[in-house]
Design an enzyme around this catalytic site. Structure first.
Site, PDB file in Angstrom:
ATOM      1  N   ASP A 105      -8.161  -3.277  14.280  1.00 25.71           N
ATOM      2  CA  ASP A 105      -9.539  -3.484  13.836  1.00 25.71           C
ATOM      3  C   ASP A 105      -9.644  -4.611  12.810  1.00 25.71           C
ATOM      4  OD1 ASP A 105      -8.356  -2.301  11.653  1.00 25.71           O
ATOM      5  OD2 ASP A 105      -9.721  -0.591  11.550  1.00 25.71           O
ATOM      6  N   ASP A 108       0.826  -1.207   0.000  1.00 21.79           N
ATOM      7  CA  ASP A 108       0.000   0.000   0.000  1.00 21.79           C
ATOM      8  C   ASP A 108       0.856   1.251   0.000  1.00 21.79           C
ATOM      9  OD1 ASP A 108       0.929  -0.295   2.665  1.00 21.79           O
ATOM     10  OD2 ASP A 108      -0.975  -1.158   3.295  1.00 21.79           O
ATOM     11  N   HIS A 136      -7.762  -5.008  10.009  1.00 19.96           N
ATOM     12  CA  HIS A 136      -7.423  -4.734   8.608  1.00 19.96           C
ATOM     13  C   HIS A 136      -6.080  -5.354   8.254  1.00 19.96           C
ATOM     14  CE1 HIS A 136      -5.268  -1.048  10.235  1.00 19.96           C
ATOM     15  NE2 HIS A 136      -4.385  -1.482   9.351  1.00 19.96           N
ATOM     16  N   GLU A 164      -9.832  -1.763   5.196  1.00 21.63           N
ATOM     17  CA  GLU A 164     -10.514  -1.454   6.438  1.00 21.63           C
ATOM     18  C   GLU A 164     -11.790  -2.302   6.591  1.00 21.63           C
ATOM     19  OE1 GLU A 164      -8.867   0.123   8.454  1.00 21.63           O
ATOM     20  OE2 GLU A 164      -8.214   2.116   7.860  1.00 21.63           O
TER      21      GLU A 164
END
Length: 258
Positions: free
Chosen positions: A135, A66, A137, A142
């Site tokens: 979370d 990314d 990801h 996400e």
């Protein structure tokens, strides 16, 4: 899915062994490179082996997961800068052997398409290194991300921006709102995946990843459908796993399996 519970200091060496075995079998292997804290021990272990002549990555290639949108080339928090400092500059990869998505492109959609094409032309990723967010990801996929997604523009959650503020001098306002990220479908194309998680902050995400239902709410759970994925965790990150004794049993007896 294999789960390996080991001291954090040992995980880097274990994964470096796997990378060395891959390179011995295929010197031009394609590595999937993650940024963040989780893979640093791996990069340290691989760099030591290159420095003392036990390993060469001279013919290998790499693709990043990314990149932030809007950070110019050379920005200290741009992931191309980070991966160069943490890994590329410390090993013998050829110039331009590692490529990342262009978060500074005028046409971000075209940049995403070009990145997917570049991975295909390289023959795909042989071994993908991953971390996991609190979370759930992976890369910047996400919660709510499509489990079949490809490289695309994503909006970061406020949780992720707060988690990453430490890299921006603890200034959350300096963290970009958008990124380019490989999709979950893109990541799943890798022939082998290793995911590293350490510390108590990752325990909930790890429990969902390994033992929870597959759901876009916890994007990493898509890895349950991958044929060859190994999750490396320390004791703190394994704290919420219910089958922890079984995972230890499997590792202790793996050498008995031919």
């Amino acid at each position: 899915m294999d789960v390996v519970i080991a001291p954090a200091d040992e995980i880097g060496e274990i994964v470096a062994d796997d990378i060395a075995a891959l390179i011995a079998d295929r010197p031009d292997a394609v590595l999937g490179l993650a940024t963040g804290s989780s893979p640093l021990r791996i990069y340290d272990a691989v760099a030591r082996r290159v420095a003392d002549g036990r390993l060469s990555l001279a013919h290998a290639r790499g693709f990043m997961l990314d990149e932030y949108v809007g950070l110019p080339v050379g920005h200290p928090c741009r992931y191309s800068t980070v991966i160069d400092q943490d890994f590329v500059s410390r090993v013998d990869l050829a110039p331009d052997a590692v490529r990342g998505p262009d978060g500074d492109a005028a046409d971000l959609g075209a940049a995403c398409d070009a990145y997917e094409q570049a991975i295909r032309e390289a023959g795909g990723v042989d071994l993908q290194i991953l971390g996991i967010g609190t979370d759930g990801h992976i890369a910047f996929n996400e919660p709510g991300s499509s489990l079949a997604s490809r490289t695309r523009v994503k909006t970061l959650t406020e949780q992720t921006r707060h988690d990453n503020a430490r890299f921006f001098g603890d200034d959350v306002d300096a963290v970009p709102h958008h990124c380019l990220t490989q999709g979950l479908g893109t990541i799943m194309d890798a022939r082998r995946i290793v995911l590293v998680a350490t510390g108590t902050s990752k325990a909930e995400a790890v429990s969902h990843l390994v033992e929870g239902a597959v759901s876009a709410r916890w994007p990493a759970t898509v890895l349950q459908h991958h044929r060859r994925v190994t999750v490396f965790v320390d004791e703190d990150a394994a704290a919420q796993l219910e089958l922890v004794d079984y995972y230890r049993h499997v590792r202790a007896h793996r050498h008995l399996v031919s």
